[in-house]
Design a protein around this motif. Sequence first.
Motif, PDB file in Angstrom:
ATOM      1  N   GLY A 195     -11.034   9.745 -16.399  1.00  0.00           N
ATOM      2  CA  GLY A 195      -9.879  10.574 -16.081  1.00  0.00           C
ATOM      3  C   GLY A 195      -9.516  10.554 -14.611  1.00  0.00           C
ATOM      4  O   GLY A 195      -8.477  11.084 -14.216  1.00  0.00           O
ATOM      5  N   GLY A 196     -10.363   9.918 -13.785  1.00  0.00           N
ATOM      6  CA  GLY A 196     -10.125   9.888 -12.350  1.00  0.00           C
ATOM      7  C   GLY A 196      -9.058   8.889 -11.951  1.00  0.00           C
ATOM      8  O   GLY A 196      -8.704   7.973 -12.709  1.00  0.00           O
ATOM      9  N   LEU A 197      -8.541   9.057 -10.738  1.00  0.00           N
ATOM     10  CA  LEU A 197      -7.493   8.200 -10.200  1.00  0.00           C
ATOM     11  C   LEU A 197      -7.991   7.589  -8.901  1.00  0.00           C
ATOM     12  O   LEU A 197      -8.524   8.294  -8.034  1.00  0.00           O
ATOM     13  N   SER A 198      -7.815   6.293  -8.751  1.00  0.00           N
ATOM     14  CA  SER A 198      -8.334   5.614  -7.566  1.00  0.00           C
ATOM     15  C   SER A 198      -7.395   5.771  -6.378  1.00  0.00           C
ATOM     16  O   SER A 198      -6.219   6.130  -6.516  1.00  0.00           O
ATOM     17  N   THR A 199      -7.927   5.487  -5.203  1.00  0.00           N
ATOM     18  CA  THR A 199      -7.084   5.272  -4.030  1.00  0.00           C
ATOM     19  C   THR A 199      -6.485   3.873  -4.162  1.00  0.00           C
ATOM     20  O   THR A 199      -6.881   3.110  -5.052  1.00  0.00           O
ATOM     21  N   PRO A 200      -5.544   3.477  -3.319  1.00  0.00           N
ATOM     22  CA  PRO A 200      -4.973   2.125  -3.430  1.00  0.00           C
ATOM     23  C   PRO A 200      -6.053   1.052  -3.295  1.00  0.00           C
ATOM     24  O   PRO A 200      -6.907   1.116  -2.405  1.00  0.00           O
ATOM     25  N   VAL A 201      -6.033   0.089  -4.219  1.00  0.00           N
ATOM     26  CA  VAL A 201      -7.024  -0.995  -4.245  1.00  0.00           C
ATOM     27  C   VAL A 201      -6.293  -2.324  -4.068  1.00  0.00           C
ATOM     28  O   VAL A 201      -5.408  -2.671  -4.859  1.00  0.00           O
ATOM     29  N   VAL A 237      -3.194   0.935  -8.478  1.00  0.00           N
ATOM     30  CA  VAL A 237      -3.614   2.323  -8.678  1.00  0.00           C
ATOM     31  C   VAL A 237      -4.262   2.347 -10.059  1.00  0.00           C
ATOM     32  O   VAL A 237      -3.639   1.951 -11.053  1.00  0.00           O
ATOM     33  N   ILE A 238      -5.513   2.794 -10.123  1.00  0.00           N
ATOM     34  CA  ILE A 238      -6.306   2.649 -11.347  1.00  0.00           C
ATOM     35  C   ILE A 238      -6.735   4.010 -11.870  1.00  0.00           C
ATOM     36  O   ILE A 238      -7.097   4.899 -11.082  1.00  0.00           O
ATOM     37  N   GLU A 241       0.836  -1.203   0.000  1.00  0.00           N
ATOM     38  CA  GLU A 241       0.000   0.000   0.000  1.00  0.00           C
ATOM     39  C   GLU A 241       0.869   1.251   0.000  1.00  0.00           C
ATOM     40  O   GLU A 241       0.520   2.245  -0.650  1.00  0.00           O
ATOM     41  N   GLU A 242       2.010   1.188   0.711  1.00  0.00           N
ATOM     42  CA  GLU A 242       2.904   2.335   0.759  1.00  0.00           C
ATOM     43  C   GLU A 242       3.419   2.668  -0.648  1.00  0.00           C
ATOM     44  O   GLU A 242       3.485   3.848  -1.035  1.00  0.00           O
ATOM     45  N   GLU A 243       3.757   1.649  -1.432  1.00  0.00           N
ATOM     46  CA  GLU A 243       4.207   1.887  -2.801  1.00  0.00           C
ATOM     47  C   GLU A 243       3.093   2.492  -3.639  1.00  0.00           C
ATOM     48  O   GLU A 243       3.321   3.380  -4.478  1.00  0.00           O
ATOM     49  N   ALA A 244       1.854   2.015  -3.422  1.00  0.00           N
ATOM     50  CA  ALA A 244       0.714   2.534  -4.174  1.00  0.00           C
ATOM     51  C   ALA A 244       0.484   4.002  -3.854  1.00  0.00           C
ATOM     52  O   ALA A 244       0.218   4.824  -4.744  1.00  0.00           O
ATOM     53  N   LEU A 245       0.592   4.361  -2.581  1.00  0.00           N
ATOM     54  CA  LEU A 245       0.415   5.761  -2.186  1.00  0.00           C
ATOM     55  C   LEU A 245       1.501   6.641  -2.801  1.00  0.00           C
ATOM     56  O   LEU A 245       1.241   7.782  -3.215  1.00  0.00           O
ATOM     57  N   ALA A 246       2.717   6.103  -2.868  1.00  0.00           N
ATOM     58  CA  ALA A 246       3.817   6.872  -3.467  1.00  0.00           C
ATOM     59  C   ALA A 246       3.573   7.094  -4.952  1.00  0.00           C
ATOM     60  O   ALA A 246       3.858   8.167  -5.497  1.00  0.00           O
ATOM     61  N   VAL A 247       3.029   6.062  -5.630  1.00  0.00           N
ATOM     62  CA  VAL A 247       2.706   6.181  -7.053  1.00  0.00           C
ATOM     63  C   VAL A 247       1.638   7.252  -7.266  1.00  0.00           C
ATOM     64  O   VAL A 247       1.739   8.095  -8.178  1.00  0.00           O
ATOM     65  N   ILE A 248       0.614   7.261  -6.421  1.00  0.00           N
ATOM     66  CA  ILE A 248      -0.459   8.255  -6.531  1.00  0.00           C
ATOM     67  C   ILE A 248       0.105   9.661  -6.359  1.00  0.00           C
ATOM     68  O   ILE A 248      -0.250  10.599  -7.098  1.00  0.00           O
ATOM     69  N   ASP A 281       3.446  11.192 -15.695  1.00  0.00           N
ATOM     70  CA  ASP A 281       2.567  10.536 -16.677  1.00  0.00           C
ATOM     71  C   ASP A 281       2.214   9.131 -16.198  1.00  0.00           C
ATOM     72  O   ASP A 281       3.096   8.357 -15.782  1.00  0.00           O
ATOM     73  N   PHE A 282       0.915   8.790 -16.252  1.00  0.00           N
ATOM     74  CA  PHE A 282       0.466   7.497 -15.730  1.00  0.00           C
ATOM     75  C   PHE A 282       1.119   6.352 -16.500  1.00  0.00           C
ATOM     76  O   PHE A 282       1.641   5.400 -15.901  1.00  0.00           O
ATOM     77  N   ALA A 283       1.069   6.401 -17.835  1.00  0.00           N
ATOM     78  CA  ALA A 283       1.598   5.297 -18.650  1.00  0.00           C
ATOM     79  C   ALA A 283       3.095   5.115 -18.433  1.00  0.00           C
ATOM     80  O   ALA A 283       3.584   3.985 -18.304  1.00  0.00           O
ATOM     81  N   GLU A 284       3.834   6.223 -18.360  1.00  0.00           N
ATOM     82  CA  GLU A 284       5.281   6.122 -18.145  1.00  0.00           C
ATOM     83  C   GLU A 284       5.585   5.559 -16.771  1.00  0.00           C
ATOM     84  O   GLU A 284       6.526   4.776 -16.591  1.00  0.00           O
ATOM     85  N   THR A 285       4.780   5.935 -15.794  1.00  0.00           N
ATOM     86  CA  THR A 285       4.960   5.411 -14.435  1.00  0.00           C
ATOM     87  C   THR A 285       4.665   3.916 -14.395  1.00  0.00           C
ATOM     88  O   THR A 285       5.340   3.159 -13.691  1.00  0.00           O
ATOM     89  N   ALA A 286       3.637   3.500 -15.149  1.00  0.00           N
ATOM     90  CA  ALA A 286       3.299   2.083 -15.206  1.00  0.00           C
ATOM     91  C   ALA A 286       4.446   1.269 -15.794  1.00  0.00           C
ATOM     92  O   ALA A 286       4.799   0.200 -15.293  1.00  0.00           O
ATOM     93  N   VAL A 287       5.042   1.777 -16.866  1.00  0.00           N
ATOM     94  CA  VAL A 287       6.167   1.085 -17.493  1.00  0.00           C
ATOM     95  C   VAL A 287       7.326   0.950 -16.504  1.00  0.00           C
ATOM     96  O   VAL A 287       7.984  -0.091 -16.421  1.00  0.00           O
TER      97      VAL A 287
END
Length: 279
Positions: free
Chosen positions: A202-208, A216-217, A145-152, A160-166
């Motif tokens: 266009g919305g961003l989720s909380t950690p799931v 992160v969705i 969850e900590e990593e997910a929060l950092a990503v958010i 950029d979401f896509a670049e972060t995903a890669v």
Amino acid sequence: MTKRYLSLPIFGLIATLAMPATAQDADTVVAEVNDEKITIGHLIIARATLPEEYQKIPDAELFPGILNQLVSQGLLSQSFQGEIPNKVTLALENETRSIIANVAIEEFMEQAITEEKVKALYNTQVKDFVPADEYNASHILVETEEEALAVIAEIEGGADFAETAVAKSTGPSSSNGGNLGWFGAGAMVPEFEAAVVDLEVGGLSTPVQTQFGWHVITLGELRKTAVPSLDELRSSLENEIAAKAYQEHIDKLTADANVDRKSLDNIDPAILKDVSLVD
């Protein structure tokens, strides 16, 4: 002692066989083995029953190979002087029954599957069609969850979401920027789907959290499903009509025939594996 049977090589003597002249029909004779004639028709049927990998061989190579096989089979069958084994007789009876049955059902299905029936079934299936939501979402999968929060925090800070995903997602879609493509209800695990449904485009989720880790969705697009076209459903419609028609046809043939099924109470099903009974 176990008997071994060798399949005849199709291509053993390809180089020694000349290509036949252009034939006009299936009755054209391409070889004679003593008094037994081998025709184009025999070759056509032989080719149709070959494994798929053989059927990919160029015709110029396949033609003489099949002819060689049929000539060899003719020579061997004519050389056999003993009594035809029972297993051969039974196999021929089964094969004859199967082939004729296939011809019969093909002829029946030509009449059973009509365009009118296909259209009628299509109209029945789509008349109550209710459009459903479909989602085009992307995600970033991490272990905690900590990593997910950092990503958010990174994405909200302008990353950029896509670049972060890669760079950070451990999921198989990471190389595609986390994009999962279009999907509908039931395609994803419940926790993931519930989070997607709650998002605005266009919305961003909380950690799931799911069984796979922490997500992160983001929801890229939302659409309603469209009524599938007749051509899109044609194959399944024809299969449904065929299955119903086949069963009705078999039921009618059974009712009109004298089918006497014997009692199986005293027969051990394991007898199916006892090949020695037909040797």
